[in-house]
Enzyme design. Structure first.
Site: not given
Length: 360
Positions: A194, A198-201, A204-205, A236-237
């Site tokens: 992480h 901000d913006g990690n998800g 990652g995609r 997913y989570y």
């Protein structure tokens, strides 16, 4: 020290995980199925008269779906409408930046290997400002419904950079691990680190797609993964957390392999629908206007669902008056509709828009 969701996971182990066979028989079987689906997608994409439709449209749809995972909700219609102007509401602008981030990432790996620097570049485009690793402690990830803390990522900029360096080494390790399995494992690790505020998800995609391109499993960013993730967002989570809490690597890898297989299969089906749509519209366009016999004009109509007079004039090397007459003839024939956005008129290919946005 045992893992606790409220304590920063500074002891996040490097990859590959100790004592875990990442490719047992169920994973090998699922890998073959996912690879077969990707190969079929690649072949189908080459059959499109204008493959730019996938290169332009799929990243937009991926942008919408990936942003929806993060509760930034916009519509595909709004995205296509504002793709050239960069306008729209806040959610639309956020999702359009996701598309720009995909292209920025692809451009980056064409000239050098995927690195933590690539991730920072992608995240910076996503956020619309320069992003560096987190330096301020206190980041906690909570269940949005219950507010319960479910994970605390590692803290300290130097430690985060160390873990990203180790992540890079795993991404480029010279071993026999299948690239699809490597992608799944690396995606978990990136999300666990992480690294950004901000913006990690979403970052990652994007990195998932870049890893597949770098491995030669995709040539262009035409795989639409986020819709399959949305359909199983709770899983997913849940499975990400299960790797952290229980070392449940195999369930996570199988989940990601199924996301790839399902996404590749649905995109292949969508390509077939696009081809049928192109054939039907081309036949009717030829009867409606002289422009319908212009291959460049038909190509413009199928690069994205909205087009402009200026785009047709430039791409077909005709005057604005000719471009306008061709487009308005298709409106009169019921093949396009016109809509005013700001000071200009957009011409909408509704049949293509329906094909792109419907589930396959």
């Amino acid at each position: 020290m045992p893992w606790s969701p409220e304590a920063p996971f500074n002891d996040l182990p490097p990859l590959p995980p100790d004592g875990v066979d990442l490719e047992p028989k169920p994973v090998l079987k699922a890998t073959v199925e996912a690879r077969t689906a990707l190969a079929t997608l690649s072949q189908a994409g080459q059959l499109l008269p204008n493959p730019n439709i996938l290169i332009h449209a799929v990243p937009l749809l991926e942008a919408q779906a990936s942003s929806e995972i993060e509760n930034i909700v916009t519509t595909a219609d709004e995205l296509f409408k504002h793709v050239e102007s960069g306008g729209g509401d806040h959610a639309t602008k956020e999702a359009l930046r996701y598309r720009s981030a995909i292209f920025a990432g692809v451009e980056a790996i064409r000239s050098r290997p995927l690195t933590a620097g690539t991730a920072a570049r992608v995240c910076s485009v996503l956020q619309g400002r320069e992003m560096d690793v987190r330096a301020v402690p206190g980041t906690r990830i909570a269940n949005p419904a219950t507010r319960e803390i479910v994970y605390a990522p590692p803290e300290g900029a130097d430690l985060i950079r160390e873990k990203l360096t180790a992540w890079e080494r795993f991404v480029h390790a010279e071993d026999d691990l299948d690239p699809l399995v490597r992608m799944a494992v690396a995606h978990y690790q990136f999300e666990a680190i992480h690294p950004f505020h901000d913006g990690n998800g979403r970052t990652g995609r994007v990195l998932n797609i870049l890893m597949l391109i770098e491995a030669g499993l995709l040539r262009d960013p035409i795989l639409y993964l986020s819709r399959a993730i949305i359909a199983r967002k709770n899983d997913y989570y849940r499975l990400l957390r299960a790797v952290t809490a229980e070392d449940a690597w195999i369930d996570w890898i199988l989940y990601m392999l199924e996301v790839v297989r399902e996404s590749a299969t649905s995109t292949t089906t969508k390509i077939g629908s696009i081809r049928i749509c192109q054939e039907h519209i081309a036949e009717r366009a030829r009867a409606a206007t002289p422009g319908g016999r212009n291959a460049q004009f038909l190509g413009v109509l199928f690069e994205q669902p909205y087009c402009r007079i200026s785009t047709v004039a430039a791409r077909c090397d005709v005057s604005r008056q000719t471009a306008s007459s061709w487009l308005h003839a298709l409106v009169a024939a019921g093949l396009l509709s016109d809509v005013k956005v700001g000071r200009e008129i957009l011409f909408v290919n509704h049949e293509l828009l329906d094909v792109l946005t419907r589930p396959e």
